[in-house]
Design an enzyme around this catalytic site. Sequence first.
Site, mmCIF file in Angstrom:
data_model
loop_
_atom_site.group_PDB
_atom_site.id
_atom_site.type_symbol
_atom_site.label_atom_id
_atom_site.label_comp_id
_atom_site.label_asym_id
_atom_site.label_seq_id
_atom_site.Cartn_x
_atom_site.Cartn_y
_atom_site.Cartn_z
ATOM 1 N N LEU A 77 0.825 -1.221 0.000
ATOM 2 C CA LEU A 77 0.000 0.000 0.000
ATOM 3 C C LEU A 77 0.855 1.265 0.000
ATOM 4 O O LEU A 77 0.342 2.359 -0.208
ATOM 5 C CB LEU A 77 -0.938 0.013 1.211
ATOM 6 C CG LEU A 77 -2.163 -0.913 1.128
ATOM 7 C CD1 LEU A 77 -2.983 -0.817 2.411
ATOM 8 C CD2 LEU A 77 -3.035 -0.580 -0.071
ATOM 9 N N ARG A 78 2.160 1.104 0.258
ATOM 10 C CA ARG A 78 3.130 2.222 0.179
ATOM 11 C C ARG A 78 2.915 3.327 1.197
ATOM 12 O O ARG A 78 3.567 4.364 1.108
ATOM 13 C CB ARG A 78 3.136 2.840 -1.229
ATOM 14 C CG ARG A 78 3.364 1.873 -2.376
ATOM 15 C CD ARG A 78 4.696 1.188 -2.291
ATOM 16 N NE ARG A 78 5.010 0.477 -3.530
ATOM 17 C CZ ARG A 78 5.840 -0.556 -3.595
ATOM 18 N NH1 ARG A 78 6.426 -1.001 -2.495
ATOM 19 N NH2 ARG A 78 6.098 -1.142 -4.741
ATOM 20 N N ASP A 127 9.130 -9.069 3.351
ATOM 21 C CA ASP A 127 8.912 -9.075 1.897
ATOM 22 C C ASP A 127 9.580 -7.898 1.180
ATOM 23 O O ASP A 127 9.567 -6.769 1.645
ATOM 24 C CB ASP A 127 7.427 -9.072 1.555
ATOM 25 C CG ASP A 127 7.226 -9.137 0.056
ATOM 26 O OD1 ASP A 127 7.835 -10.014 -0.571
ATOM 27 O OD2 ASP A 127 6.506 -8.291 -0.494
ATOM 28 N N ASP A 153 0.713 -9.574 -5.359
ATOM 29 C CA ASP A 153 1.973 -8.851 -5.156
ATOM 30 C C ASP A 153 1.855 -7.466 -5.805
ATOM 31 O O ASP A 153 2.756 -7.022 -6.529
ATOM 32 C CB ASP A 153 3.187 -9.624 -5.692
ATOM 33 C CG ASP A 153 4.512 -8.972 -5.270
ATOM 34 O OD1 ASP A 153 4.492 -8.028 -4.461
ATOM 35 O OD2 ASP A 153 5.567 -9.400 -5.776
ATOM 36 N N GLY A 208 8.561 -4.783 -9.831
ATOM 37 C CA GLY A 208 7.181 -4.801 -9.362
ATOM 38 C C GLY A 208 6.175 -4.222 -10.328
ATOM 39 O O GLY A 208 6.488 -3.322 -11.117
HETATM 40 ZN ZN LIG Z 1 8.249 -10.108 -2.531
#
Ligand SMILES: [Zn+2]
Length: 517
Positions: free
Chosen positions: A122-123, A211, A391, A410
């Site tokens: 969600l940053r 993560d 992800d 990403g």
């Molecule tokens: Zn990851």
Amino acid sequence: MGIEPTWPAWKAGTLPLSYTRARGELRRGRGLLRSLEMIAPALALSIRERVSCHAMNALLLTGGRVLDPANRLDSPADLLLVDGKIAAVGDRAAGQAPAGAERMDVQGLVVCPGLIDLHVHLREPGQTAKETIATGTAAAARGGFTSILCMPNTSPAIDTAGTVALIHERASRLGLVNVFVAGAITKNIAGEELAAIGSLKRAGVVAITDDGHCVQNNELMRRALEYARMFDLPVLDHCQDYSLVTDGVMHEGYWSTVLGLRGWPSAGEEMIVARNILLAELTGAHVHCQHLSAAGSVALLREAKKRGVPISGEACPHHFTLTDAAVAGGEKFWAGDGKDLFGGGPDAPARPAWPAYDANFKMNPPLRSARDREAVLEGLADGTIEILCSDHAPHCAYEKEVEFDYAPFGITGLETELALSLMQLVHTRRLSLADAIAKYTVGPARLLRLDKGTLGVGKDADVTILDPDREWTFDRDETAGKSLNSPFYGWPLKGRAVATIVGGKKAWINQAETVEA
Ligand SMILES: [Zn+2]
């Protein structure tokens, strides 16, 4: 359906005045009522009763195909939601609906437990130019998700109770869907010193993970697992051996050689999956391997699960849809690994184009070979991999618009993952619809010990209404998330959420596709 923020407001991460004002008025109203109670208790009581009766929220979904894998239910039925809970399923639902209940005709649509995505970035805090709690949860609602688990690699990292509280507080005000929080395994996700796992648990995290990073020191990982077991928390691991991967940017194989890009070998993931299996056996703690991309990882997991090791895995649609050939551009991909994706034949939809070295095809772990893609699909089909997730990793356009080498890893995924999963698993007949939905509901709920993922009476009224056959195209202009780093714009997709109901309230509804009775 209440006062809702507008799309631009969501994107800006702020709410329109009317929304804040309404909340303020509600609060002032309650204060007045409390004062009235002291002066005229009987009058206050009658107002209170009227207000609470009026506030009762009831929604009857009629004629849908109710699909609840947790209760092995798959049949046409009505579903009644009252005051945020599932009140009735089946023949008696309509009879039990209170007077004035809203009715929604969902014939021809699938009604299933609200989908859960346990891998979302969600940053917020710290990187709100990429995404915020408001925009990320708006994207989730649009994708059909009623609950998400946010990853702790924010700035600062979610490694203290204070940051967990901050996210809970902001999510309760600004979130359109339920936000669960994952805490860090190590302080600042640096892989050196354990975070205060006990206090993170008390603050309400439902899992721990580093993560984006991976704890390299096996002894430290062992201690983390021992603590996690003590606090009954699952450990989610991003499996990456730094010494093998070094500065690799794409899968090490034919295409990395052709394109002249540094390789990220499959063994870089498999090594840590093997390590996690050994440590899960040693400690008895549950380890969950995130975003599995390599055939060897799936084989290791399958073998370990047979032996009863407490281990599990998840897969993301980009890994079982695309391959490393996509980094060489659309033409190369469609001519080879992508050939059968939309079926051949003259009726096949137009295939989207993209250039070589497009950084929207750069993620960690990377897109792998066709053989790996097949192995992940097989792992999903035979139950080795029990969980699907996105992800979702938003990045600003300026960060991605650089040489492939320098772009961050990403892609976004919340709004496309359901369609891609249905396309690759259900429409190809690898999995039944119920089994695919289970990987977005019962699977993650069980791992995170959430009392969600089912339509059982008395459970939270989190419901996703979807049309598995709806054909649509993912459009940049309709994206609810703040970032646009998806490789799937312009793709012909099949399967879509039509409405997302969180706690009995419509968090998102595709007006064009539903008929309200
Ligand atoms: Zn990851």
